[in-house]
Design a protein around this motif. Structure first.
Motif, PDB file in Angstrom:
ATOM      1  N   PHE A   1       0.844  -1.188   0.000  1.00  0.00           N
ATOM      2  CA  PHE A   1       0.000   0.000   0.000  1.00  0.00           C
ATOM      3  C   PHE A   1       0.875   1.231   0.000  1.00  0.00           C
ATOM      4  N   VAL A   2       0.255   2.372  -0.145  1.00  0.00           N
ATOM      5  CA  VAL A   2       0.955   3.651  -0.236  1.00  0.00           C
ATOM      6  C   VAL A   2       1.399   4.107   1.157  1.00  0.00           C
ATOM      7  N   PRO A   3       2.676   4.487   1.325  1.00  0.00           N
ATOM      8  CA  PRO A   3       3.117   5.006   2.621  1.00  0.00           C
ATOM      9  C   PRO A   3       2.655   6.454   2.815  1.00  0.00           C
ATOM     10  N   VAL A   4       2.693   6.900   4.058  1.00  0.00           N
ATOM     11  CA  VAL A   4       2.182   8.237   4.378  1.00  0.00           C
ATOM     12  C   VAL A   4       2.923   9.343   3.625  1.00  0.00           C
ATOM     13  N   ASN A   5       4.248   9.233   3.458  1.00  0.00           N
ATOM     14  CA  ASN A   5       4.971  10.293   2.753  1.00  0.00           C
ATOM     15  C   ASN A   5       4.433  10.486   1.345  1.00  0.00           C
ATOM     16  N   THR A   6       4.119   9.400   0.658  1.00  0.00           N
ATOM     17  CA  THR A   6       3.545   9.491  -0.679  1.00  0.00           C
ATOM     18  C   THR A   6       2.099   9.970  -0.604  1.00  0.00           C
ATOM     19  N   ALA A   7       1.365   9.499   0.372  1.00  0.00           N
ATOM     20  CA  ALA A   7      -0.051   9.846   0.503  1.00  0.00           C
ATOM     21  C   ALA A   7      -0.274  11.350   0.694  1.00  0.00           C
ATOM     22  N   ILE A   8       0.667  12.034   1.340  1.00  0.00           N
ATOM     23  CA  ILE A   8       0.477  13.470   1.601  1.00  0.00           C
ATOM     24  C   ILE A   8       1.347  14.354   0.718  1.00  0.00           C
ATOM     25  N   GLU A   9       2.157  13.738  -0.109  1.00  0.00           N
ATOM     26  CA  GLU A   9       3.079  14.475  -0.978  1.00  0.00           C
ATOM     27  C   GLU A   9       2.332  15.436  -1.901  1.00  0.00           C
ATOM     28  N   GLY A  10       2.814  16.670  -1.967  1.00  0.00           N
ATOM     29  CA  GLY A  10       2.289  17.651  -2.908  1.00  0.00           C
ATOM     30  C   GLY A  10       0.974  18.301  -2.539  1.00  0.00           C
TER      31      GLY A  10
ATOM     32  N   THR B   1       1.364  26.236   9.001  1.00  0.00           N
ATOM     33  CA  THR B   1       1.861  25.045   9.702  1.00  0.00           C
ATOM     34  C   THR B   1       1.879  23.766   8.871  1.00  0.00           C
ATOM     35  N   TRP B   2       1.225  23.737   7.699  1.00  0.00           N
ATOM     36  CA  TRP B   2       1.118  22.487   6.953  1.00  0.00           C
ATOM     37  C   TRP B   2       2.483  21.900   6.577  1.00  0.00           C
ATOM     38  N   ASP B   3       3.399  22.717   6.061  1.00  0.00           N
ATOM     39  CA  ASP B   3       4.721  22.192   5.689  1.00  0.00           C
ATOM     40  C   ASP B   3       5.423  21.579   6.893  1.00  0.00           C
ATOM     41  N   GLY B   4       5.285  22.223   8.049  1.00  0.00           N
ATOM     42  CA  GLY B   4       5.877  21.679   9.275  1.00  0.00           C
ATOM     43  C   GLY B   4       5.214  20.376   9.697  1.00  0.00           C
ATOM     44  N   THR B   5       3.916  20.252   9.451  1.00  0.00           N
ATOM     45  CA  THR B   5       3.196  19.027   9.776  1.00  0.00           C
ATOM     46  C   THR B   5       3.716  17.868   8.927  1.00  0.00           C
ATOM     47  N   VAL B   6       3.937  18.126   7.649  1.00  0.00           N
ATOM     48  CA  VAL B   6       4.472  17.108   6.740  1.00  0.00           C
ATOM     49  C   VAL B   6       5.857  16.664   7.220  1.00  0.00           C
ATOM     50  N   LYS B   7       6.689  17.624   7.593  1.00  0.00           N
ATOM     51  CA  LYS B   7       8.033  17.292   8.093  1.00  0.00           C
ATOM     52  C   LYS B   7       7.954  16.554   9.428  1.00  0.00           C
TER      53      LYS B   7
ATOM     54  N   TYR C   1      -4.256   2.171   8.664  1.00  0.00           N
ATOM     55  CA  TYR C   1      -5.690   2.475   8.635  1.00  0.00           C
ATOM     56  C   TYR C   1      -5.929   3.934   8.247  1.00  0.00           C
ATOM     57  N   HIS C   2      -5.212   4.848   8.903  1.00  0.00           N
ATOM     58  CA  HIS C   2      -5.428   6.270   8.627  1.00  0.00           C
ATOM     59  C   HIS C   2      -4.843   6.691   7.284  1.00  0.00           C
ATOM     60  N   ILE C   3      -3.803   6.026   6.828  1.00  0.00           N
ATOM     61  CA  ILE C   3      -3.286   6.316   5.487  1.00  0.00           C
ATOM     62  C   ILE C   3      -4.355   5.969   4.447  1.00  0.00           C
ATOM     63  N   GLY C   4      -5.055   4.874   4.664  1.00  0.00           N
ATOM     64  CA  GLY C   4      -6.169   4.528   3.776  1.00  0.00           C
ATOM     65  C   GLY C   4      -7.226   5.618   3.753  1.00  0.00           C
ATOM     66  N   GLN C   5      -7.509   6.193   4.913  1.00  0.00           N
ATOM     67  CA  GLN C   5      -8.471   7.297   4.972  1.00  0.00           C
ATOM     68  C   GLN C   5      -7.946   8.510   4.202  1.00  0.00           C
ATOM     69  N   ILE C   6      -6.654   8.784   4.334  1.00  0.00           N
ATOM     70  CA  ILE C   6      -6.054   9.911   3.613  1.00  0.00           C
ATOM     71  C   ILE C   6      -6.229   9.728   2.111  1.00  0.00           C
ATOM     72  N   LEU C   7      -5.966   8.526   1.620  1.00  0.00           N
ATOM     73  CA  LEU C   7      -6.125   8.267   0.185  1.00  0.00           C
ATOM     74  C   LEU C   7      -7.587   8.402  -0.243  1.00  0.00           C
ATOM     75  N   PHE C   8      -8.495   7.956   0.617  1.00  0.00           N
ATOM     76  CA  PHE C   8      -9.917   8.093   0.317  1.00  0.00           C
ATOM     77  C   PHE C   8     -10.290   9.570   0.170  1.00  0.00           C
ATOM     78  N   VAL C   9      -9.817  10.402   1.083  1.00  0.00           N
ATOM     79  CA  VAL C   9     -10.106  11.838   1.023  1.00  0.00           C
ATOM     80  C   VAL C   9      -9.508  12.431  -0.254  1.00  0.00           C
ATOM     81  N   ARG C  10      -8.288  12.052  -0.569  1.00  0.00           N
ATOM     82  CA  ARG C  10      -7.663  12.581  -1.787  1.00  0.00           C
ATOM     83  C   ARG C  10      -8.452  12.178  -3.027  1.00  0.00           C
ATOM     84  N   LYS C  11      -8.950  10.953  -3.039  1.00  0.00           N
ATOM     85  CA  LYS C  11      -9.751  10.525  -4.182  1.00  0.00           C
ATOM     86  C   LYS C  11     -11.054  11.318  -4.248  1.00  0.00           C
ATOM     87  N   GLN C  12     -11.672  11.561  -3.097  1.00  0.00           N
ATOM     88  CA  GLN C  12     -12.916  12.343  -3.064  1.00  0.00           C
ATOM     89  C   GLN C  12     -12.700  13.741  -3.619  1.00  0.00           C
TER      90      GLN C  12
END
Length: 172
Positions: free
Chosen positions: A40-49, A107-113, A150-161
Motif C-alpha cells: 500500500f501507499v506510505p504516508v509520505n507518498t499519501a500526503i506528498e504535494g 503550519t502544513w509544511d511543518g506538519t508534513v516534516k 488504517y489512517h493512510i487509507g483514509q487519507i487516500l480516500f479523502v484525496r480521491k474524493q
C-alpha cells in the motif's frame, strides 16, 4: 540452534513461526507505512504535494480532513514513542477527538516534516532496541503500524474524493 518466535496475526506477511527477527519485521512494517511503497501507499507518498487547502478539505459528511488525520498520527505515534523510550510524561487528559487538529497555511509544511521525523525516530528507536525490549513491546508497535496504515487509507480516500490523488502513485 535455531531461534523461533511466535508473532501475533498483526505481523502480516510472515508465517506463525519464523527465523526473521522481531526487529526486522517491525522495521519493515513501519517503513511501509512511512516511506517505502509496498502493498500500500506510505504516508509520505499519501500526503506528498498537498496544498494546505487540500490538506484541510472536508467532505460534506464532516469526515476528518487529511491534516486532521496526520496530526492525529503525529500525536499518538509520538506519545507511544516517548513511552517506548521510557520517558516519563505528565499524565495527559486529552480527548482523542482533540488529536484531530487542522493545519494552517503556515503550519502544513511543518506538519508534513513532523510526521516524517516522528516515523524516522520510531525507525531509529527500533533499530537501537535489543530483542528483549522489542519482544515486550512488539504488540504495541504492531498496533501502531496497523493504526498508521488504517489512517493512510483514509487519507487516500479523502484525496480521491477531492480529486487530488494521482493513481500513478500506487492506488487506482
Amino acid at each position: 540452534m535455531r531461534k523461533y518466535i511466535v508473532l501475533p496475526f498483526l505481523l502480516v506477511g510472515y508465517c506463525c513461526y519464523s527465523q526473521t527477527s522481531t526487529k526486522a519485521i517491525l522495521l519493515e512494517q513501519l517503513k511501509t507505512t512511512h516511506n517505502k511503497a509496498d502493498w500500500f501507499v506510505p504516508v509520505n507518498t499519501a500526503i506528498e504535494g498537498l496544498t494546505p487547502e487540500q490538506a484541510n478539505w472536508k467532505d460534506s459528511s464532516g469526515n476528518h480532513s487529511i491534516a486532521q488525520l496526520v496530526n492525529h498520527l503525529i500525536f499518538w505515534d509520538l506519545d507511544q514513542l516517548e513511552k517506548f523510550k521510557g520517558r516519563k510524561k505528565d499524565p495527559v487528559n486529552i480527548n482523542n477527538d482533540d488529536t484531530f487538529s487542522p493545519a494552517t497555511q503556515a503550519t502544513w509544511d511543518g506538519t508534513v516534516k513532523r510526521i516524517d521525523s516522528v516515523l524516522t525516530a520510531w525507525e531509529q528507536a527500533i533499530e537501537q532496541a535489543d530483542e528483549k525490549t522489542l519482544s515486550s513491546s512488539y504488540s504495541t508497535i504492531a498496533h501502531i503500524n496497523a493504526h498508521n496504515a488504517y489512517h493512510i487509507g483514509q487519507i487516500l480516500f479523502v484525496r480521491k474524493q477531492q480529486g487530488s490523488w494521482n493513481p500513478e502513485k500506487g492506488v487506482k
